[in-house]
Design a protein around this motif. Structure first.
Motif, short mmCIF file in Angstrom:
data_model
loop_
_atom_site.label_atom_id
_atom_site.label_comp_id
_atom_site.label_asym_id
_atom_site.label_seq_id
_atom_site.Cartn_x
_atom_site.Cartn_y
_atom_site.Cartn_z
N PHE A 144 3.09 3.26 -10.07
CA PHE A 144 2.45 3.04 -8.78
C PHE A 144 0.99 3.51 -8.81
O PHE A 144 0.09 2.81 -8.34
CB PHE A 144 3.21 3.77 -7.66
N ALA A 145 0.76 4.69 -9.37
CA ALA A 145 -0.60 5.25 -9.41
C ALA A 145 -1.52 4.38 -10.26
O ALA A 145 -2.67 4.13 -9.88
CB ALA A 145 -0.57 6.68 -9.94
N THR A 189 -3.60 8.08 -4.73
CA THR A 189 -3.37 7.96 -6.17
C THR A 189 -4.08 9.03 -6.98
O THR A 189 -3.59 9.43 -8.04
CB THR A 189 -3.77 6.57 -6.69
N LYS A 218 -1.25 1.21 -10.86
CA LYS A 218 -1.43 -0.08 -10.19
C LYS A 218 -2.47 0.00 -9.07
O LYS A 218 -3.23 -0.93 -8.85
CB LYS A 218 -0.08 -0.56 -9.63
N HIS A 219 -2.52 1.12 -8.36
CA HIS A 219 -3.37 1.23 -7.17
C HIS A 219 -4.60 2.12 -7.34
O HIS A 219 -5.43 2.17 -6.43
CB HIS A 219 -2.53 1.77 -6.00
N HIS A 220 -4.72 2.82 -8.44
CA HIS A 220 -5.82 3.78 -8.59
C HIS A 220 -7.15 3.07 -8.80
O HIS A 220 -7.26 2.16 -9.61
CB HIS A 220 -5.56 4.73 -9.75
N LYS A 221 -8.16 3.52 -8.04
CA LYS A 221 -9.53 3.04 -8.20
C LYS A 221 -10.41 4.27 -8.36
O LYS A 221 -10.45 5.13 -7.49
CB LYS A 221 -9.98 2.25 -6.97
N TRP A 225 1.61 6.59 -1.34
CA TRP A 225 0.56 5.87 -0.64
C TRP A 225 -0.54 5.48 -1.61
O TRP A 225 -0.93 6.27 -2.46
CB TRP A 225 -0.03 6.74 0.47
N ALA A 226 -1.08 4.28 -1.46
CA ALA A 226 -2.15 3.80 -2.34
C ALA A 226 -3.41 4.65 -2.23
O ALA A 226 -4.16 4.78 -3.19
CB ALA A 226 -2.47 2.34 -2.04
N ASP A 227 -3.65 5.26 -1.07
CA ASP A 227 -4.84 6.08 -0.88
C ASP A 227 -4.73 7.45 -1.56
O ASP A 227 -5.73 8.15 -1.69
CB ASP A 227 -5.10 6.31 0.61
N SER A 272 0.82 -1.21 0.00
CA SER A 272 0.00 0.00 0.00
C SER A 272 0.86 1.26 0.00
O SER A 272 0.33 2.35 -0.11
CB SER A 272 -0.93 0.00 1.21
N GLN A 273 2.16 1.09 0.14
CA GLN A 273 3.06 2.24 0.06
C GLN A 273 4.42 1.77 -0.42
O GLN A 273 4.80 0.62 -0.22
CB GLN A 273 3.20 2.92 1.41
#
Length: 184
Positions: free
Chosen positions: A137-138, A70, A140-143, A66-68, A6-7
């Motif tokens: 990274f963005a 993105t 991969k984790h962006h929703k 951080w994944a939050d 997540s980071q």
């Protein structure tokens, strides 16, 4: 199946340039001009001198993604020049002219620090390698957040409004007026 981190973190060196000020009130002008991805530790190490202008490797700070966050990274990457935001404080401690506190890829976090007025926030252009690292990274984790439109309630708005204004006021024309004392 392994869960994605997540980071992630990378050490980033910050290059700060010191030039003579152009006014009598500011003796020196300090400006962050570049970053060194993967740099080793340093504390105001002089790199280059050209006359009165001096460039320092001011600090090496961890750049954490951080994944939050993105959405903020996507906004940064869509900018004409993706940048990192360096937060500096003028703390007068020892021989260090400015204290490098934080480096971030989030323009929202950089704006939060700039709003306080206590810190100096410098915008530094990202290198191509950092742009790719943040983008990967963005992505991969962006929703995407689904927008849900709020529905109005079915309350009638044409009815008489009770409790509005001051009941001591007899006039229906101005219910927000403050009551006056009667002078006798």
């Amino acid at each position: 199946m392994a869960k994605a981190a997540s980071q992630i973190e990378m050490p980033v060196g910050v290059i700060v340039r010191k030039k003579p000020g152009i006014t009598r009130w500011a003796r020196w002008s300090w400006r962050a001009i570049a970053v060194l991805p993967g740099a080793g530790p340093a504390v105001w190490q002089e790199l280059r001198r050209e006359g009165d202008a001096v460039e320092y490797h001011a600090a090496t700070l961890p750049l954490t993604l951080w994944a939050d966050e993105t959405e903020a990274y996507m906004v940064n990457l869509s900018d004409g020049q993706p940048s990192l935001y360096l937060v500096l404080r003028d703390e007068l401690k020892g021989d260090v002219p400015l204290n490098a506190v934080l480096i971030t890829a989030s323009p929202f976090e950089g704006q939060d620090y700039a709003d306080t007025g206590e810190e100096i926030v410098e915008k530094i252009p990202m290198t191509e390698g950092l742009i790719a690292w943040v983008r990967d990274f963005a992505l991969k984790h962006h929703k995407d957040e689904v927008f849900i439109k709020r529905r109005r309630d079915k309350k009638r708005t044409d009815l008489v409004e009770d409790g509005k204004g001051d009941p001591r006021i007899r006039q229906a024309s101005d219910v927000y007026r403050a009551p006056r004392r009667l002078v006798q």
